[in-house]
Design a protein around this motif. Structure first.
Motif, short mmCIF file in Angstrom:
data_model
loop_
_atom_site.label_atom_id
_atom_site.label_comp_id
_atom_site.label_asym_id
_atom_site.label_seq_id
_atom_site.Cartn_x
_atom_site.Cartn_y
_atom_site.Cartn_z
N UNK A 32 -58.55 -37.50 -9.76
CA UNK A 32 -59.48 -37.21 -8.65
C UNK A 32 -60.30 -35.94 -8.93
N UNK A 33 -60.11 -35.35 -10.07
CA UNK A 33 -60.81 -34.11 -10.47
C UNK A 33 -60.57 -32.98 -9.48
N UNK A 34 -59.35 -32.87 -9.02
CA UNK A 34 -58.98 -31.76 -8.12
C UNK A 34 -58.24 -30.72 -8.96
N UNK A 35 -58.78 -29.49 -8.97
CA UNK A 35 -58.20 -28.47 -9.85
C UNK A 35 -57.27 -27.52 -9.12
N UNK A 36 -57.52 -27.36 -7.79
CA UNK A 36 -56.65 -26.48 -7.00
C UNK A 36 -56.38 -27.16 -5.67
N UNK A 37 -55.17 -26.96 -5.15
CA UNK A 37 -54.79 -27.71 -3.96
C UNK A 37 -53.74 -26.92 -3.16
N UNK A 38 -53.75 -27.10 -1.85
CA UNK A 38 -52.65 -26.58 -1.03
C UNK A 38 -51.63 -27.71 -0.93
N UNK A 39 -50.38 -27.41 -1.21
CA UNK A 39 -49.35 -28.45 -1.27
C UNK A 39 -48.42 -28.33 -0.08
N UNK A 40 -48.21 -29.43 0.64
CA UNK A 40 -47.23 -29.44 1.73
C UNK A 40 -46.22 -30.54 1.42
N UNK A 41 -44.95 -30.16 1.30
CA UNK A 41 -43.91 -31.14 0.97
C UNK A 41 -42.80 -31.09 1.99
N UNK A 42 -42.39 -32.27 2.46
CA UNK A 42 -41.29 -32.32 3.43
C UNK A 42 -40.04 -32.88 2.76
N UNK A 43 -38.97 -32.12 2.81
CA UNK A 43 -37.67 -32.49 2.27
C UNK A 43 -37.75 -32.87 0.79
N UNK A 44 -37.64 -34.15 0.41
CA UNK A 44 -37.81 -34.51 -1.00
C UNK A 44 -39.18 -34.03 -1.50
N UNK A 45 -40.16 -34.03 -0.61
CA UNK A 45 -41.49 -33.51 -0.97
C UNK A 45 -41.43 -32.03 -1.33
N UNK A 46 -40.50 -31.31 -0.71
CA UNK A 46 -40.27 -29.90 -1.08
C UNK A 46 -39.67 -29.81 -2.48
N UNK A 47 -38.72 -30.70 -2.78
CA UNK A 47 -38.11 -30.68 -4.13
C UNK A 47 -39.21 -30.92 -5.19
N UNK A 48 -40.12 -31.86 -4.89
CA UNK A 48 -41.22 -32.14 -5.82
C UNK A 48 -42.13 -30.91 -5.92
N UNK A 49 -42.38 -30.26 -4.78
CA UNK A 49 -43.26 -29.07 -4.78
C UNK A 49 -42.71 -27.98 -5.70
N UNK A 50 -41.39 -27.75 -5.67
CA UNK A 50 -40.79 -26.73 -6.54
C UNK A 50 -41.02 -27.09 -8.02
N UNK A 51 -40.81 -28.38 -8.34
CA UNK A 51 -40.98 -28.81 -9.74
C UNK A 51 -42.44 -28.66 -10.16
N UNK A 52 -43.35 -29.03 -9.25
CA UNK A 52 -44.78 -28.92 -9.53
C UNK A 52 -45.16 -27.45 -9.72
N UNK A 53 -44.59 -26.58 -8.89
CA UNK A 53 -44.91 -25.15 -9.00
C UNK A 53 -44.46 -24.60 -10.35
N UNK A 54 -43.26 -25.01 -10.78
CA UNK A 54 -42.78 -24.52 -12.09
C UNK A 54 -43.71 -24.97 -13.22
N UNK A 55 -44.24 -26.20 -13.09
CA UNK A 55 -45.08 -26.74 -14.16
C UNK A 55 -46.53 -26.25 -14.09
N UNK A 56 -47.04 -26.03 -12.88
CA UNK A 56 -48.48 -25.76 -12.75
C UNK A 56 -48.75 -24.80 -11.60
#
Ligand code: MLT
Length: 263
Positions: free
Chosen positions: A83-107
């Motif tokens: 989608x050519x999105x380079x920066x984003x605000x991320x909101x994750x609920x429960x498992x979405x939070x677990x994904x957010x942590x992994x995403x933060x570590x990577x990017x």
């Protein structure tokens, strides 16, 4: 719902609004991006809002044996690149939070801001991992009706609103038993994200339902204290799925936070 062929499978996602400021919504287990319908409507006038279905949940394709947070984080990055999105605000609920942590570590540079809702940083105990394996096996044997019966009392506050319980049952039914089992096995393999908390350098809001029994408010208080500058919002009359159980209060906390983030 748009679909993209990425990382060897079909990833379905929602993409609403045309503003420059992007928001990414990451859903809970065992639901899908449909759980964010109300928040997408609340945000899409002032933000571009993207929400993906993880593999095996909702409409997205092929669930491997275990859908780990690494796999989902890479799928998320692929959708954002698509989608050519380079920066984003991320909101994750429960498992979405677990994904957010992994995403933060990577990017970490991807993040304009972070909203952690009804989630926790700790990994599973050995007992918790064994329970997930048992849950995965029973799901494959008994199907998604059993999953709903098992999960709904945990996801919602005591004496939940029957309309919300019906909606959650409907969301769960959109997955597949193989996908739900793979997500459980993937969550069991997630690392401890506690060391990540002090490294989070973007504006962060932690939200928790006051009656959340799965990731209780005390857990969120600890998490908010460990993240530099993080704020905490408690949602009354809501359990674990605070965005569905008290959407007005949830949006009153989340939307102004997202509105104020720099582009
Ligand atoms: C969720 O709501 O995503 C799940 O309760 C997370 C979990 O099982 O740890």
């Amino acid at each position: 719902m748009p679909v993209a062929h990425l990382n060897g499978t079909e990833i379905h996602f929602r993409d609403a609004g045309s503003a420059k400021d992007a928001v990414l919504l990451l859903h809970a287990f065992p639901l899908n991006s449909g759980m964010w319908s109300r928040q997408i409507a609340a945000l899409e006038k002032r933000h571009r809002v993207v929400a993906i279905d993880y593999r095996g949940l909702g409409k997205s394709g092929v669930a491997p044996e275990a859908t780990t947070m690494d796999v989902i984080a890479e799928d998320v990055r692929a959708v954002l690149a698509h989608l050519r999105i380079e920066r984003v605000a991320v909101a994750g609920l429960s498992m979405g939070g677990y994904v957010s942590f992994e995403l933060y570590r990577r990017a970490p540079a991807l993040f304009r801001g972070l909203v952690l809702c009804d989630t926790k940083a700790a990994a599973d105990t050995e007992e918790g991992k064994a329970m997930r394996e048992q849950f995965a096996r029973t799901t494959l044997e008994k199907g998604l009706g059993w999953v709903s019966d098992e999960m709904i009392p945990k996801l919602l506050k005591p004496s939940p609103d029957p309309a919300v319980a019906k909606e959650v049952r409907h969301l769960i039914a959109a997955g597949t038993p193989a996908g739900v089992a793979a997500a459980q096995r993937g969550m069991a393999r997630r690392p401890d994200s506690t060391p990540t908390l002090a490294k989070i350098a973007c504006p962060t809001l932690v939200i928790v339902g006051e009656q959340d029994g799965l990731t209780p408010p005390a857990e969120s208080e600890k998490m908010a204290k460990a993240i530099p500058g993080a704020k905490l919002a408690r949602i009354p009359k809501a359990g674990h799925l605070a965005n569905l159980e008290n959407p007005d209060a949830f949006e009153a906390a989340m939307v102004p936070f997202l509105d104020k983030l720099p582009a």
